[in-house]
Design a protein around this motif. Sequence first.
Motif, PDB file in Angstrom:
ATOM      1  N   PRO A 251       0.945  -1.359   0.106  1.00 23.10           N
ATOM      2  CA  PRO A 251      -0.021   0.208  -0.076  1.00 23.10           C
ATOM      3  C   PRO A 251       0.735   1.236   0.024  1.00 23.10           C
ATOM      4  CG  PRO A 251       0.191  -0.765   1.984  1.00 23.10           C
ATOM      5  CD  PRO A 251       0.730  -1.961   1.190  1.00 23.10           C
ATOM      6  N   TYR A 252       2.206   1.058   0.174  1.00 23.69           N
ATOM      7  CA  TYR A 252       3.127   2.346   0.089  1.00 23.69           C
ATOM      8  C   TYR A 252       3.656   2.557  -1.193  1.00 23.69           C
ATOM      9  CZ  TYR A 252       3.525   1.889   5.164  1.00 23.69           C
ATOM     10  OH  TYR A 252       3.192   1.631   6.730  1.00 23.69           O
ATOM     11  N   PHE A 253       3.914   3.822  -1.327  1.00 15.94           N
ATOM     12  CA  PHE A 253       4.840   4.304  -2.352  1.00 15.94           C
ATOM     13  C   PHE A 253       6.212   4.074  -2.040  1.00 15.94           C
ATOM     14  CE2 PHE A 253       2.113   7.365  -4.967  1.00 15.94           C
ATOM     15  CZ  PHE A 253       1.021   6.742  -5.222  1.00 15.94           C
ATOM     16  N   ALA A 254       7.322   3.892  -3.158  1.00 13.09           N
ATOM     17  CA  ALA A 254       8.536   3.702  -2.846  1.00 13.09           C
ATOM     18  C   ALA A 254       9.442   4.561  -3.709  1.00 13.09           C
ATOM     19  CB  ALA A 254       8.874   2.365  -2.867  1.00 13.09           C
ATOM     20  N   TYR A 255      10.256   5.339  -3.387  1.00 13.04           N
ATOM     21  CA  TYR A 255      11.654   5.677  -4.028  1.00 13.04           C
ATOM     22  C   TYR A 255      12.365   4.662  -4.096  1.00 13.04           C
ATOM     23  CZ  TYR A 255      10.051  10.698  -3.921  1.00 13.04           C
ATOM     24  OH  TYR A 255       9.563  12.008  -4.234  1.00 13.04           O
ATOM     25  N   PHE A 256      12.835   4.555  -5.204  1.00 13.74           N
ATOM     26  CA  PHE A 256      13.725   3.117  -5.480  1.00 13.74           C
ATOM     27  C   PHE A 256      15.195   3.730  -6.362  1.00 13.74           C
ATOM     28  CE2 PHE A 256      11.746   3.250  -9.630  1.00 13.74           C
ATOM     29  CZ  PHE A 256      12.711   2.767 -10.470  1.00 13.74           C
ATOM     30  N   MET A 257      16.266   2.940  -6.107  1.00 16.10           N
ATOM     31  CA  MET A 257      17.152   3.202  -6.857  1.00 16.10           C
ATOM     32  C   MET A 257      17.738   1.707  -7.100  1.00 16.10           C
ATOM     33  SD  MET A 257      20.767   2.967  -7.680  1.00 16.10           S
ATOM     34  CE  MET A 257      21.471   2.222  -6.020  1.00 16.10           C
TER      35      MET A 257
ATOM     36  N   GLU B 156       4.724   3.540  -7.492  1.00 17.10           N
ATOM     37  CA  GLU B 156       3.499   3.553  -6.814  1.00 17.10           C
ATOM     38  C   GLU B 156       3.073   2.312  -6.442  1.00 17.10           C
ATOM     39  OE1 GLU B 156       0.516   5.920  -8.977  1.00 17.10           O
ATOM     40  OE2 GLU B 156       2.075   7.127  -9.991  1.00 17.10           O
ATOM     41  N   SER B 157       2.098   2.509  -5.340  1.00 16.02           N
ATOM     42  CA  SER B 157       1.468   1.145  -4.882  1.00 16.02           C
ATOM     43  C   SER B 157       0.840   0.310  -5.756  1.00 16.02           C
ATOM     44  CB  SER B 157       0.580   1.479  -3.626  1.00 16.02           C
ATOM     45  OG  SER B 157      -0.408   2.307  -3.996  1.00 16.02           O
ATOM     46  N   ASP B 158       1.032  -1.131  -5.722  1.00 19.79           N
ATOM     47  CA  ASP B 158       0.205  -2.074  -6.512  1.00 19.79           C
ATOM     48  C   ASP B 158       0.745  -1.762  -8.053  1.00 19.79           C
ATOM     49  OD1 ASP B 158      -0.909  -3.421  -4.319  1.00 19.79           O
ATOM     50  OD2 ASP B 158      -2.380  -1.800  -4.158  1.00 19.79           O
ATOM     51  N   THR B 159       1.789  -1.270  -8.367  1.00 20.09           N
ATOM     52  CA  THR B 159       2.234  -1.370  -9.463  1.00 20.09           C
ATOM     53  C   THR B 159       3.627  -1.733  -9.897  1.00 20.09           C
ATOM     54  OG1 THR B 159       3.109   0.954  -9.228  1.00 20.09           O
ATOM     55  CG2 THR B 159       0.951   1.058  -9.852  1.00 20.09           C
ATOM     56  N   LYS B 160       3.853  -1.988 -11.426  1.00 23.91           N
ATOM     57  CA  LYS B 160       5.120  -2.393 -11.753  1.00 23.91           C
ATOM     58  C   LYS B 160       5.796  -1.277 -12.411  1.00 23.91           C
ATOM     59  CE  LYS B 160       3.393  -5.798 -14.248  1.00 23.91           C
ATOM     60  NZ  LYS B 160       2.023  -6.107 -13.885  1.00 23.91           N
ATOM     61  N   SER B 161       7.130  -1.133 -12.224  1.00 20.60           N
ATOM     62  CA  SER B 161       7.963  -0.123 -12.736  1.00 20.60           C
ATOM     63  C   SER B 161       9.138  -0.771 -13.496  1.00 20.60           C
ATOM     64  CB  SER B 161       8.603   1.080 -11.946  1.00 20.60           C
ATOM     65  OG  SER B 161       9.271   2.138 -12.372  1.00 20.60           O
ATOM     66  N   LEU B 162       9.247  -0.291 -14.869  1.00 21.27           N
ATOM     67  CA  LEU B 162      10.472  -0.869 -15.628  1.00 21.27           C
ATOM     68  C   LEU B 162      11.656  -0.492 -15.412  1.00 21.27           C
ATOM     69  CD1 LEU B 162      11.382  -2.840 -18.121  1.00 21.27           C
ATOM     70  CD2 LEU B 162      10.977  -0.579 -19.673  1.00 21.27           C
ATOM     71  N   VAL B 163      12.495  -1.382 -15.096  1.00 22.24           N
ATOM     72  CA  VAL B 163      14.036  -0.753 -14.483  1.00 22.24           C
ATOM     73  C   VAL B 163      14.884  -0.751 -15.530  1.00 22.24           C
ATOM     74  CG1 VAL B 163      15.911  -1.545 -13.240  1.00 22.24           C
ATOM     75  CG2 VAL B 163      13.620  -1.773 -12.144  1.00 22.24           C
TER      76      VAL B 163
ATOM     77  N   ASN C  32      18.533   2.341 -12.887  1.00 22.69           N
ATOM     78  CA  ASN C  32      17.264   3.266 -13.010  1.00 22.69           C
ATOM     79  C   ASN C  32      17.002   3.789 -11.469  1.00 22.69           C
ATOM     80  OD1 ASN C  32      15.061   4.703 -13.925  1.00 22.69           O
ATOM     81  ND2 ASN C  32      14.208   3.071 -15.060  1.00 22.69           N
ATOM     82  N   SER C  33      16.283   5.229 -11.495  1.00 22.26           N
ATOM     83  CA  SER C  33      15.601   5.462 -10.244  1.00 22.26           C
ATOM     84  C   SER C  33      14.552   6.266 -10.341  1.00 22.26           C
ATOM     85  CB  SER C  33      16.837   6.221  -9.508  1.00 22.26           C
ATOM     86  OG  SER C  33      17.139   7.192 -10.219  1.00 22.26           O
TER      87      SER C  33
ATOM     88  N   PHE D 281      22.285  -7.607  -8.499  1.00 21.97           N
ATOM     89  CA  PHE D 281      21.374  -6.415  -8.717  1.00 21.97           C
ATOM     90  C   PHE D 281      21.410  -5.951  -7.022  1.00 21.97           C
ATOM     91  CE2 PHE D 281      20.177  -8.787 -12.577  1.00 21.97           C
ATOM     92  CZ  PHE D 281      20.178  -7.545 -13.504  1.00 21.97           C
ATOM     93  N   HIS D 282      21.415  -4.647  -7.423  1.00 28.11           N
ATOM     94  CA  HIS D 282      21.367  -3.819  -5.834  1.00 28.11           C
ATOM     95  C   HIS D 282      20.080  -2.912  -6.129  1.00 28.11           C
ATOM     96  CE1 HIS D 282      23.097  -0.110  -3.706  1.00 28.11           C
ATOM     97  NE2 HIS D 282      22.836  -1.218  -2.745  1.00 28.11           N
ATOM     98  N   VAL D 283      19.518  -2.980  -4.954  1.00 29.55           N
ATOM     99  CA  VAL D 283      18.227  -2.195  -4.984  1.00 29.55           C
ATOM    100  C   VAL D 283      18.190  -1.413  -3.600  1.00 29.55           C
ATOM    101  CG1 VAL D 283      15.588  -2.484  -4.835  1.00 29.55           C
ATOM    102  CG2 VAL D 283      16.865  -4.108  -6.509  1.00 29.55           C
ATOM    103  N   GLN D 284      17.792  -0.164  -3.724  1.00 27.83           N
ATOM    104  CA  GLN D 284      17.392   0.406  -2.445  1.00 27.83           C
ATOM    105  C   GLN D 284      16.024   0.932  -2.484  1.00 27.83           C
ATOM    106  OE1 GLN D 284      20.965   3.285  -2.659  1.00 27.83           O
ATOM    107  NE2 GLN D 284      21.746   2.416  -0.928  1.00 27.83           N
TER     108      GLN D 284
END
Length: 360
Positions: free
Chosen positions: A126-132, A150-157, A145-146, A171-174
């Motif tokens: 249910p959260y959004f997330a900033y990612f790197m 959004e919540s309940d979605t997929k983001s192409l890296v 990518n960074s 793969f490194h994910v933050q």
Amino acid sequence: MAAKYKNGDRVRFLNDTGGGVITAVRENGLVVVQTEDGFEIPVSPKDLIPAVSFDLEQKEERIFEPPAREAQKPAAIHPEKKSARPVLPNNVSEDQPVNMILGFIPGEEGPVFNSKIACYLINDSPYFAYFMAGSLEGGNFYHLNSGLVESDTKSLVAVFDQTAISKIRAFHVQLIWLSKGKYHRKEPVDILIDVHQINFSKESYYRENSFFDERAVLFLVEGHESIINPMGNPEVPEKVKSQKAEADAEKAPQAKKREAANDVLEVDLHMDEADLQKSQFTQAGILSLQMSRFHTALEEAISKKYRRLVIIHGVGQGTLKMQIRKELQEKYPEYLFQDASFREYGFGATMIHLTTDKKQ
């Protein structure tokens, strides 16, 4: 005869650009024209033409609006053109599950070893997330990518070809979790996902899943392991699961060891005609699988300090034999090899000497 003008008439200059509004008619016949920038110019009526003929009054009137005012109009803010900002989730309760998955799917139809691979970050929370997201190659990290997922979605890296993804060890994910209103502390995520043993060119690594219509390779970034079923759809027949497990490069090939005194490791990669007909793989896929097992066996023999390794590859058309010997020449030049004993293996085996002082 020149047209007669009166105060307030709009006119244009006949022999010059621009025009204006008549503010006075003098006794000597000249008329005074106030231009759009405020200057008053005495002009002979014969040098003017009316600016409001043929019902074009509205169009002509625009000529006399100050250019600065005209230029400001396009700069006006149009709310409908502004991109809508995502609305952060509000007052997320503490007991809400939080799952983030890194997923890989073939980007094209057809055999996966010919396809590019698309990498997605899947936010099943249910959260959004900033990612790197980054990759580890040759001991160095590279940004991929960074942004915001959004919540309940997929983001192409990123999208990789087979050569590029084969060079990636991890793969490194933050992540930083986001919500507004009343919120609960969530620790940032910093994780390294080791993929060096995953062969993205093999169909057997891709599983049925809940996030893509396509089969996918999934890694858990954050959350509960139950979100990822390592065997895919539980309705897959056990026979198919077994075939996939055998094709997994992480599983060492079935090796039959000789007597300890001989210090020899023997590995059978040979597939007869019956095995080929049963296989669900293409010829290229079978060769790729056999070569993966060869490398695994060779690394095992080296690490366990065997003196010799016998690879049974069969006769066939000689493709597997040539590929194995090419790999030995290019990547392991310090080891000598030869045809194995005909009496023991026929013509379909190669013996590799794993001690550098050993002569053929």
